[in-house]
Structure formats: structure tokens, C-alpha cells
Design an enzyme around this catalytic site. Structure first.
Site, PDB file in Angstrom:
ATOM      1  N   SER A  69       0.851  -1.188   0.000  1.00 26.50           N
ATOM      2  CA  SER A  69       0.000   0.000   0.000  1.00 26.50           C
ATOM      3  C   SER A  69       0.885   1.234   0.000  1.00 26.50           C
ATOM      4  O   SER A  69       2.049   1.176   0.436  1.00 26.50           O
ATOM      5  CB  SER A  69      -0.889   0.019   1.246  1.00 26.50           C
ATOM      6  OG  SER A  69      -1.559   1.256   1.388  1.00 26.50           O
TER       7      SER A  69
ATOM      8  N   TYR B 180      -1.862  -0.026  10.732  1.00 28.77           N
ATOM      9  CA  TYR B 180      -2.041  -0.506   9.361  1.00 28.77           C
ATOM     10  C   TYR B 180      -0.810  -0.180   8.520  1.00 28.77           C
ATOM     11  O   TYR B 180      -0.306  -1.038   7.780  1.00 28.77           O
ATOM     12  CB  TYR B 180      -3.285   0.122   8.731  1.00 28.77           C
ATOM     13  CG  TYR B 180      -3.434  -0.230   7.270  1.00 28.77           C
ATOM     14  CD1 TYR B 180      -3.842  -1.506   6.892  1.00 28.77           C
ATOM     15  CD2 TYR B 180      -3.143   0.698   6.264  1.00 28.77           C
ATOM     16  CE1 TYR B 180      -3.959  -1.849   5.560  1.00 28.77           C
ATOM     17  CE2 TYR B 180      -3.262   0.357   4.937  1.00 28.77           C
ATOM     18  CZ  TYR B 180      -3.662  -0.912   4.581  1.00 28.77           C
ATOM     19  OH  TYR B 180      -3.769  -1.252   3.258  1.00 28.77           O
TER      20      TYR B 180
END
Length: 247
Positions: free
Chosen positions: A142, A155
Site C-alpha cells: 500500500s 495498518y
């Protein structure tokens, strides 16, 4: 001819979002896809959709936090189609919360899925790939693994982890052992993830961030591009960002 033709391909987190879009995209390119997720009903419907479009797919309800489940998934792939050629490591959770909230349950869920799940999947396919000196592993990271944002500390940490293991794996097995190790790093994806955020402040941040989300099909195209390469070519990393979001 596509380098994906007849490639036995495992896609984790395949029941929705990036995983479902990727499974359809790879099947359309001729891959024989093996779908993994916990939602069996959704997987069954996806296999039906792929078959109706002329593709080839099977599924197994799989919890990537359980090593035995992933070993059974690989066994299904081998029994049905043959040795696994490609692993798309995609199963993941994106749960927002502020550090002050110490959201331990959410932290544990992300660590189990985003870290252990990736490692267990790699462990399930790597021995056979090394023995054959052939195989492709693609990890979904990501842009959060490049830039940490508000409310996404844990995250982001899990995606920095994915970046680290991908680079290490590529250096260790990518040249001497003939494996291709790639990574795709998307921006925010429109997968309904914001609705899963339980922390109140985290949900507000997630909803705002999701306004400029990327369609999953754009990521599926990037995955297909990275994988549809000759054995002598490895696409190290593709970053796919929102057109409006300033990262």
C-alpha cells in the site's frame, strides 16, 4: 501469448474488492485461479461468474491466519491443476484508529491477517517453487507502506512489513533461484473497507479518505501487468495512487 496462460494461481482475500477483481482479470488472461477467503458463499458465486465468462477457477474457504488452511489450499491447487505457479498475497484488513484509543483488538486482527497471513501463504508455496526454480509471488502492499497517515499507524506498519519482506525475498530467491517477486502498492481502494472500521474517530477519517478511492479493477490491471512478464523480467513495485489524493 500471455505468460498467464494456464498458470496455476492462488489469490487470497478473493471474495471481494481487489481479490475478486484480480481473480476475474487473471482468469480472463488464461490463468487457472484458486480462490481463498473465509466467505464460502461469495467464493462460490465468484467461481460461477468466472466460469460463465469462460475462465477456470476453484475455491476453498480459507483463513489465512491458519497455516493448515493454506497448506490445504495449496494441496487443492496441486490436485486440481498442478503445482502452484503464482501466489497473489492479497488478504488484508485496514482498520483505522487513533493511538490514544489503544484499539488492541483491531491491532491484533491486522497483525494476524496482514503479517502472519502473508508469511503463512509464502511458506505454503515457497518450497515447491524453490524446488522447481520457477514461480511468481506478488504481495499487495500500500502507499501506506511508504507514507504513514493519521489514524493508520498500525495498518501502515503492517504494510511497511510487507514492503520489507518483499524486498528481502526478492534479493534472496529472485535471482539465484529463478523466482519473480513483485509488489503492488495501491492508494485507497473502493472496497467498502471504511464500513468495517469500528473506532468512531477512525471511521470519520476512513470515510473522508475513501472519497477519492480507486476502483479495484485498476489494481487488478496492475497485478496482471506485473505478473504477465517473461521469466527474465521482474516488476519490482507498482504504485497506484488516487488521482485527487495528495500522498
Amino acid at each position: 501469448m500471455s505468460h498467464l496462460t494456464d498458470a496455476v494461481t492462488i489469490v487470497t482475500g478473493a471474495s471481494s474488492g481487489i481479490g475478486a477483481a484480480t481473480a476475474k482479470r487473471l482468469a480472463a488472461s488464461g490463468a487457472r485461479v484458486v480462490l481463498a477467503a473465509r466467505n464460502e458463499e461469495t467464493l462460490r458465486a465468484l467461481v460461477s461468474d468466472i466460469a460463465e465468462a469462460g475462465g477456470t477457477a476453484v475455491y476453498r474457504a480459507t483463513d489465512v491466519t491458519e497455516p493448515a488452511d493454506l497448506r490445504a489450499l495449496v494441496a487443492l491447487a496441486e490436485e486440481t491443476y498442478g503445482p502452484v505457479d503464482i501466489l497473489v498475497n492479497n488478504a488484508g484488513l485496514m482498520l483505522f484508529s487513533a493511538w490514544k484509543d489503544t484499539a488492541l483488538d483491531d491491532w491484533d486482527k491486522m497483525i494476524d491477517t496482514n503479517l502472519r497471513g502473508y508469511l503463512y501463504a509464502i511458506a505454503a508455496v515457497l518450497p515447491s517453487m524453490l524446488e522447481r526454480k520457477s514461480g511468481r509471488i506478488l504481495n499487495l502492499s500500500s502507499v501506506a507502506g511508504i507514507h504513514a497517515g493519521d489514524g493508520a499507524g498500525v495498518y501502515s506498519a503492517t504494510k511497511y512489513f510487507v514492503r520489507g519482506i518483499t524486498e528481502s525475498l526478492r534479493k534472496e530467491v529472485g535471482v539465484g533461484s529463478g523466482l519473480q517477486v513483485s509488489m503492488v502498492s495501491p492508494g485507497v481502494i473502493d472496497t467498502g473497507w471504511a464500513d468495517k472500521v469500528t473506532d468512531a474517530d477512525g471511521r470519520k477519517a476512513a470515510t473522508a479518505l475513501n472519497k477519492d478511492a480507486i476502483p479495484p479493477e485498476a489494481i487488478a490491471d496492475a497485478v496482471a501487468y506485473a505478473l504477465d512478464q517473461p521469466a527474465s523480467v521482474t516488476v519490482n513495485d507498482i504504485v497506484v495512487h488516487p488521482t485527487k489524493q495528495d500522498w
